[in-house]
Design a protein around this motif. Structure first.
Motif, PDB file in Angstrom:
ATOM      1  N   THR A   1       0.829  -1.212   0.000  1.00 23.81           N
ATOM      2  CA  THR A   1       0.000   0.000   0.000  1.00 23.81           C
ATOM      3  C   THR A   1       0.859   1.257   0.000  1.00 23.81           C
ATOM      4  OG1 THR A   1      -0.033   0.121   2.395  1.00 23.81           O
ATOM      5  CG2 THR A   1      -1.753  -1.240   1.349  1.00 23.81           C
ATOM      6  N   GLN A   2       0.187   2.378  -0.149  1.00 16.01           N
ATOM      7  CA  GLN A   2       0.886   3.666  -0.094  1.00 16.01           C
ATOM      8  C   GLN A   2       1.532   3.886   1.283  1.00 16.01           C
ATOM      9  OE1 GLN A   2       1.282   4.730  -3.102  1.00 16.01           O
ATOM     10  NE2 GLN A   2      -0.057   6.532  -3.381  1.00 16.01           N
ATOM     11  N   GLU A   3       0.814   3.445   2.291  1.00 13.11           N
ATOM     12  CA  GLU A   3       1.364   3.595   3.641  1.00 13.11           C
ATOM     13  C   GLU A   3       2.603   2.731   3.805  1.00 13.11           C
ATOM     14  OE1 GLU A   3       0.672   5.668   5.922  1.00 13.11           O
ATOM     15  OE2 GLU A   3       1.701   4.828   7.678  1.00 13.11           O
ATOM     16  N   ASP A   4       2.570   1.518   3.223  1.00 18.30           N
ATOM     17  CA  ASP A   4       3.759   0.643   3.300  1.00 18.30           C
ATOM     18  C   ASP A   4       4.968   1.318   2.657  1.00 18.30           C
ATOM     19  OD1 ASP A   4       2.217  -1.322   4.470  1.00 18.30           O
ATOM     20  OD2 ASP A   4       1.835  -2.411   2.586  1.00 18.30           O
ATOM     21  N   VAL A   5       4.695   1.912   1.501  1.00 15.03           N
ATOM     22  CA  VAL A   5       5.807   2.566   0.790  1.00 15.03           C
ATOM     23  C   VAL A   5       6.340   3.734   1.615  1.00 15.03           C
ATOM     24  CG1 VAL A   5       6.426   3.822  -1.300  1.00 15.03           C
ATOM     25  CG2 VAL A   5       4.918   1.847  -1.446  1.00 15.03           C
ATOM     26  N   PHE A   6       5.414   4.505   2.173  1.00 17.62           N
ATOM     27  CA  PHE A   6       5.845   5.656   2.996  1.00 17.62           C
ATOM     28  C   PHE A   6       6.721   5.188   4.158  1.00 17.62           C
ATOM     29  CE2 PHE A   6       4.818   8.344   6.749  1.00 17.62           C
ATOM     30  CZ  PHE A   6       5.463   9.493   6.341  1.00 17.62           C
ATOM     31  N   ARG A   7       6.308   4.119   4.790  1.00 19.19           N
ATOM     32  CA  ARG A   7       7.065   3.638   5.956  1.00 19.19           C
ATOM     33  C   ARG A   7       8.389   3.001   5.534  1.00 19.19           C
ATOM     34  NH1 ARG A   7       4.460   3.366  10.747  1.00 19.19           N
ATOM     35  NH2 ARG A   7       2.229   3.829  10.752  1.00 19.19           N
ATOM     36  N   ALA A   8       8.343   2.180   4.478  1.00 23.35           N
ATOM     37  CA  ALA A   8       9.546   1.419   4.112  1.00 23.35           C
ATOM     38  C   ALA A   8      10.600   2.274   3.410  1.00 23.35           C
ATOM     39  CB  ALA A   8       9.159   0.246   3.207  1.00 23.35           C
ATOM     40  N   SER A   9      10.170   3.375   2.836  1.00 29.92           N
ATOM     41  CA  SER A   9      11.143   4.170   2.076  1.00 29.92           C
ATOM     42  C   SER A   9      12.126   4.913   2.961  1.00 29.92           C
ATOM     43  CB  SER A   9      10.384   5.176   1.198  1.00 29.92           C
ATOM     44  OG  SER A   9       9.682   6.085   2.031  1.00 29.92           O
ATOM     45  N   GLY A  10      11.767   5.092   4.231  1.00 31.63           N
ATOM     46  CA  GLY A  10      12.660   5.841   5.116  1.00 31.63           C
ATOM     47  C   GLY A  10      12.570   7.342   4.927  1.00 31.63           C
ATOM     48  N   VAL A  11      11.487   7.795   4.313  1.00 30.26           N
ATOM     49  CA  VAL A  11      11.371   9.231   4.042  1.00 30.26           C
ATOM     50  C   VAL A  11      11.192  10.037   5.335  1.00 30.26           C
ATOM     51  CG1 VAL A  11       8.852   9.302   3.701  1.00 30.26           C
ATOM     52  CG2 VAL A  11      10.330  10.870   2.419  1.00 30.26           C
ATOM     53  N   ARG A  12      10.693   9.382   6.360  1.00 32.05           N
ATOM     54  CA  ARG A  12      10.559  10.116   7.635  1.00 32.05           C
ATOM     55  C   ARG A  12      11.929  10.457   8.228  1.00 32.05           C
ATOM     56  NH1 ARG A  12       6.071   6.783  10.976  1.00 32.05           N
ATOM     57  NH2 ARG A  12       7.405   5.123  10.258  1.00 32.05           N
ATOM     58  N   ARG A  13      12.876   9.560   8.001  1.00 29.55           N
ATOM     59  CA  ARG A  13      14.232   9.872   8.471  1.00 29.55           C
ATOM     60  C   ARG A  13      14.777  11.092   7.738  1.00 29.55           C
ATOM     61  NH1 ARG A  13      15.841   8.311  13.008  1.00 29.55           N
ATOM     62  NH2 ARG A  13      17.954   7.691  12.460  1.00 29.55           N
ATOM     63  N   LEU A  14      14.463  11.163   6.468  1.00 28.99           N
ATOM     64  CA  LEU A  14      14.880  12.353   5.727  1.00 28.99           C
ATOM     65  C   LEU A  14      14.220  13.607   6.290  1.00 28.99           C
ATOM     66  CD1 LEU A  14      16.125  10.400   3.582  1.00 28.99           C
ATOM     67  CD2 LEU A  14      15.345  12.039   1.876  1.00 28.99           C
ATOM     68  N   GLY A  15      12.948  13.453   6.655  1.00 33.45           N
ATOM     69  CA  GLY A  15      12.243  14.580   7.259  1.00 33.45           C
ATOM     70  C   GLY A  15      12.921  15.024   8.544  1.00 33.45           C
ATOM     71  N   GLU A  16      13.345  14.049   9.343  1.00 32.81           N
ATOM     72  CA  GLU A  16      14.058  14.380  10.589  1.00 32.81           C
ATOM     73  C   GLU A  16      15.345  15.138  10.295  1.00 32.81           C
ATOM     74  OE1 GLU A  16      13.267  14.088  13.608  1.00 32.81           O
ATOM     75  OE2 GLU A  16      11.778  12.503  13.876  1.00 32.81           O
ATOM     76  N   LEU A  17      16.051  14.637   9.303  1.00 32.35           N
ATOM     77  CA  LEU A  17      17.318  15.296   8.949  1.00 32.35           C
ATOM     78  C   LEU A  17      17.084  16.705   8.427  1.00 32.35           C
ATOM     79  CD1 LEU A  17      19.099  12.248   7.306  1.00 32.35           C
ATOM     80  CD2 LEU A  17      19.765  13.394   9.414  1.00 32.35           C
ATOM     81  N   ALA A  18      16.005  16.854   7.659  1.00 32.78           N
ATOM     82  CA  ALA A  18      15.687  18.201   7.169  1.00 32.78           C
ATOM     83  C   ALA A  18      15.362  19.126   8.336  1.00 32.78           C
ATOM     84  CB  ALA A  18      14.518  18.135   6.198  1.00 32.78           C
ATOM     85  N   LEU A  19      14.680  18.597   9.321  1.00 31.65           N
ATOM     86  CA  LEU A  19      14.395  19.393  10.511  1.00 31.65           C
ATOM     87  C   LEU A  19      15.680  19.769  11.245  1.00 31.65           C
ATOM     88  CD1 LEU A  19      11.240  17.574  11.922  1.00 31.65           C
ATOM     89  CD2 LEU A  19      11.384  19.995  11.362  1.00 31.65           C
ATOM     90  N   ARG A  20      16.686  18.944  11.104  1.00 28.66           N
ATOM     91  CA  ARG A  20      17.958  19.235  11.766  1.00 28.66           C
ATOM     92  C   ARG A  20      18.873  20.094  10.910  1.00 28.66           C
ATOM     93  NH1 ARG A  20      19.431  13.609  14.915  1.00 28.66           N
ATOM     94  NH2 ARG A  20      17.314  13.245  15.642  1.00 28.66           N
TER      95      ARG A  20
END
Ligand SMILES: Nc1ncnc2c1ncn2[C@@H]1O[C@H](COP(=O)(O)OP(=O)(O)OP(=O)(O)O)[C@@H](O)[C@H]1O
Length: 651
Positions: free
Chosen positions: A80-99
């Motif tokens: 699913t789209q949610e699976d892709v969002f979770r598995a892609s690691g894009v949230r880690r990128l978001g964290e790094l962007a916040l940093r």
């Protein structure tokens, strides 16, 4: 089975390296879309099989060996789209962007492979028909996550967005207020490549950001062709700018210049296409050619970036607008995630293999992520933690201060009082000690005076005994006749104080000139009358006559005032002593000497001279006693016996 290499582990595992960390490879995630209705209708077969979560197997339809590709994550058509969002690691990128890091997510693949679907979900099915949230793409999910994250940071964060497309090698602002017009791509040292006059819009909530996204999507060029009814004809770049400053704190920048801070850029590349396969004509063909050229330039840069030697030299990022704007993400200081999209159909296998090879190369490209340089752009998580710690400490200190304040003041008073008391106590101690020391000094001085008196008396006794010894030796010398006449009678009186004092003549005790009492040591001829045994035993082997009397002031070094050259005033100091010496008996008045052998160390109180004199006196007494005894019995002296008569010259 052939396997192409790829880094192990979580795709975002190497992203958090800190400022200017080690080289970090581009992370690649592969998504295989499900067979489309058209493909299924045509009866096309799937050539791809997911083996595990990270390996894709390609089975050529005509037979032949399978080929395996390994990526950070492989997601098949069931995910699913949610699976892709979770598995892609894009949230880690978001964290790094916040940093404060500059992060990029881009999709890549042939046309109709599901790039736009993966990033933004399917297009709306009709006017006013919303896309179900479950079909929302990576971008919407990241937006929601990011806004939620910012809300819970507890620190001011300012968010901006820009949205552009590269259409037929022209940059167009998808958020421009008027109709989009071409914008130049510039370069400078601090910003690298950037789009001049690009509109950067501040937004405060998710809804505003979603509106910006919809606005851009609606303005983006798309067309229908054989493989995709809604094919994107441009590369689209939506960038979020994250700044940890309030708008008031932000320094003034040129119009269109985004604020300093972290960046998170979503790039939806147009798909490569074979014009023959898509049947594009006219404008569509021009668009396809432009897309293919720019993708070729991108592939060329990626290939060159793989070569470490070439990487240090020239990478032709200027060959296209796309490579210019992705230069930092691919070969610079950015953190990059690539989502490669493929169709499972065997009919698309040549393009799929091209995409897979492209993605395999890309995941070997490394960047050197660089964190924020400005202290103002401090990573938010650090800020958050630091802020929390400071608040806790502040609260703790405030409460402690509230509780401790009266105690602290009383404690401070007590300390001062103690210190003062202690100072006074120390002063009193010093005063008492000084008084004690003064008293001790007085006692020592009186002891010293007493010791000097004792010295003086002992010296008198010694000299008197010497005199008596000499007389006794002379009188009791065997065969000696009457005593020789006194030299002072026989010879004319020499100058004052020159008379020998040891004769029995009473005149010897007074100076014939000045009539001052004389001591025997005043006689310059004294050495002739005193037995050498006494002289030689004198301390320091100095002749007795050459030594000053013990109470005489010491002869200063270099002074001509030695014992033989004393002035008259020196002699007058001996008046009392001379008188004492005239008495028949001299009774020692010194206190008893310390018990023990005579050669024991002298007691410090009386100085070294007192025991020496006492020893000498004792020796003299012995000499006198033995001499008197010999004189009474008049036995002949044996050879070797130390007798004063042997060394005493006749008077
Ligand atoms: N994972 C998926 N699940 C269901 N449908 C999908 C999926 N991926 C893509 N699709 C559908 O496939 C079609 C093509 O997708 P999409 O437009 O995203 O491809 P694309 O790679 O962006 O193509 P182009 O490069 O031409 O823009 C769309 O109708 C989309 O809804």
């Amino acid at each position: 089975m052939e396997e192409r290499g790829s880094p192990d582990g979580d795709p975002a595992r190497n992203l958090e390296q800190g400022p200017e960390g080690p080289e970090t490879p581009i992370q690649v995630v592969l998504r295989v879309r499900p067979m489309s209705a058209a493909e299924l209708r045509r009866g096309e077969q799937s050539a791809l099989h997911c083996s595990g979560t990270r390996t894709l197997q390609v089975s050529p339809p005509g037979g032949g060996p399978d080929v395996a590709f390994r990526f950070g994550a492989v997601l098949d058509g069931t995910r699913t789209q949610e699976d892709v969002f979770r598995a892609s690691g894009v949230r880690r990128l978001g964290e790094l962007a916040l940093r404060g890091f500059s992060c990029t997510v881009f999709t890549f693949g042939q046309t109709g492979s599901g790039k736009t679907y993966t990033l933004t979900g399917p297009p709306p099915q009709g006017e006013g028909v919303p896309v179900p949230p479950s079909l929302a793409g990576i971008m919407q999910r990241t937006f929601a996550w990011l806004l939620d994250r910012v809300q819970h940071l507890g620190a001011p964060v300012t968010l901006h967005a820009s949205y552009l497309e590269i259409y037929n090698e022209q940059v167009r602002d998808l958020l421009s207020l008027g109709s989009p017009r071409p914008l130049p791509v510039r370069w400078n040292k601090t910003r690298g490549f950037y789009v001049e006059q690009l509109r950067v819009v501040e937004f405060g909530n998710l809804e505003a950001l979603m509106e910006l996204l919809q606005m851009g999507l609606s303005r983006r060029r798309s067309s229908a062709h054989t493989l995709n009814q809604a094919s994107s004809r441009s590369h689209a770049l939506l960038t979020l700018y994250i700044s940890h400053q309030t708008p008031q704190q932000m320094p003034l920048v040129d119009p269109g210049e985004p604020p300093a801070g972290g960046k998170l850029c979503f790039v939806d590349l147009a798909g490569s296409e074979k014009v023959a396969a898509t049947g594009s004509r006219g404008e569509l063909m021009l668009e396809a050619n432009s897309i293919n050229r720019s993708l070729l330039a991108l592939g060329h840069c990626i290939s060159l970036l793989l070569d470490p030697q070439r990487k240090q030299s020239h990478i032709p990022f200027r060959d296209s607008k796309l490579t210019k704007l992705l230069a930092d993400s691919l070969g610079g200081r950015g953190v990059t995630l690539m989502v490669a999209c493929v169709s499972p159909s065997a009919q698309c296998l040549p393009e799929t293999l091209s995409t897979l090879r492209y993605a395999s190369r890309a995941q070997r490209v490394t960047t050197r992520p660089q964190g924020p340089k400005s202290p103002l752009a401090k990573p938010p998580l650090c800020l958050e933690t630091e802020l929390l710690q400071l608040r806790e400490e502040n609260c703790r200190l405030r409460s402690q201060l509230g509780q401790m304040d009266p105690k602290a003041s009383s404690l401070a008073g007590a300390r001062v009082a103690w210190a003062q008391r202690n100072l006074y106590g120390m002063l009193q101690e010093f005063m008492l000690e000084n008084e004690r020391l003064r008293k001790e000094k007085r006692q020592l001085q009186s002891s010293r005076d007493l010791a000097r008196d004792e010295q003086r008396v002992l010296a008198q006794q010694v000299h008197e005994l010497e005199r008596r010894l000499l007389s006794a030796c002379y009188l009791h010398q065997p065969g000696s006749g009457p005593a020789p006449p006194c030299p002072c009678v026989m010879t004319p009186p020499p100058p004052c104080h020159a008379l020998p004092p040891l004769c029995s003549c009473s005149c010897c005790h007074l100076c014939p000139l000045c009539r001052a009492p004389l001591a025997h040591w005043a006689c310059p001829q004294r050495e002739l009358h005193i037995p050498q045994m006494f002289v030689s035993k004198a301390p320091g082997d100095v002749p007795l006559s050459a030594r000053p009397p013990p109470w005489a002031p010491p002869c200063s070094p270099g002074s001509a005032k030695c014992s033989r050259e004393r002035s008259h005033s020196d002699w007058t100091q001996t008046r009392v002593l001379a008188e004492m010496l005239t008495k028949e008996e001299v009774i020692p008045s010194a206190p008893p000497l310390p018990a023990g052998p005579l050669n024991t160390s002298p007691v410090p109180r009386g100085g070294a001279a007192v025991p020496n004199l006492a020893r000498r006196l004792e020796a003299l007494r012995d000499q006198i006693g033995s001499s008197l005894r010999r004189g009474r019995s008049q036995p002949p002296l044996s050879e070797g016996t130390r007798s004063p008569s042997r060394v005493l010259p006749p008077c």
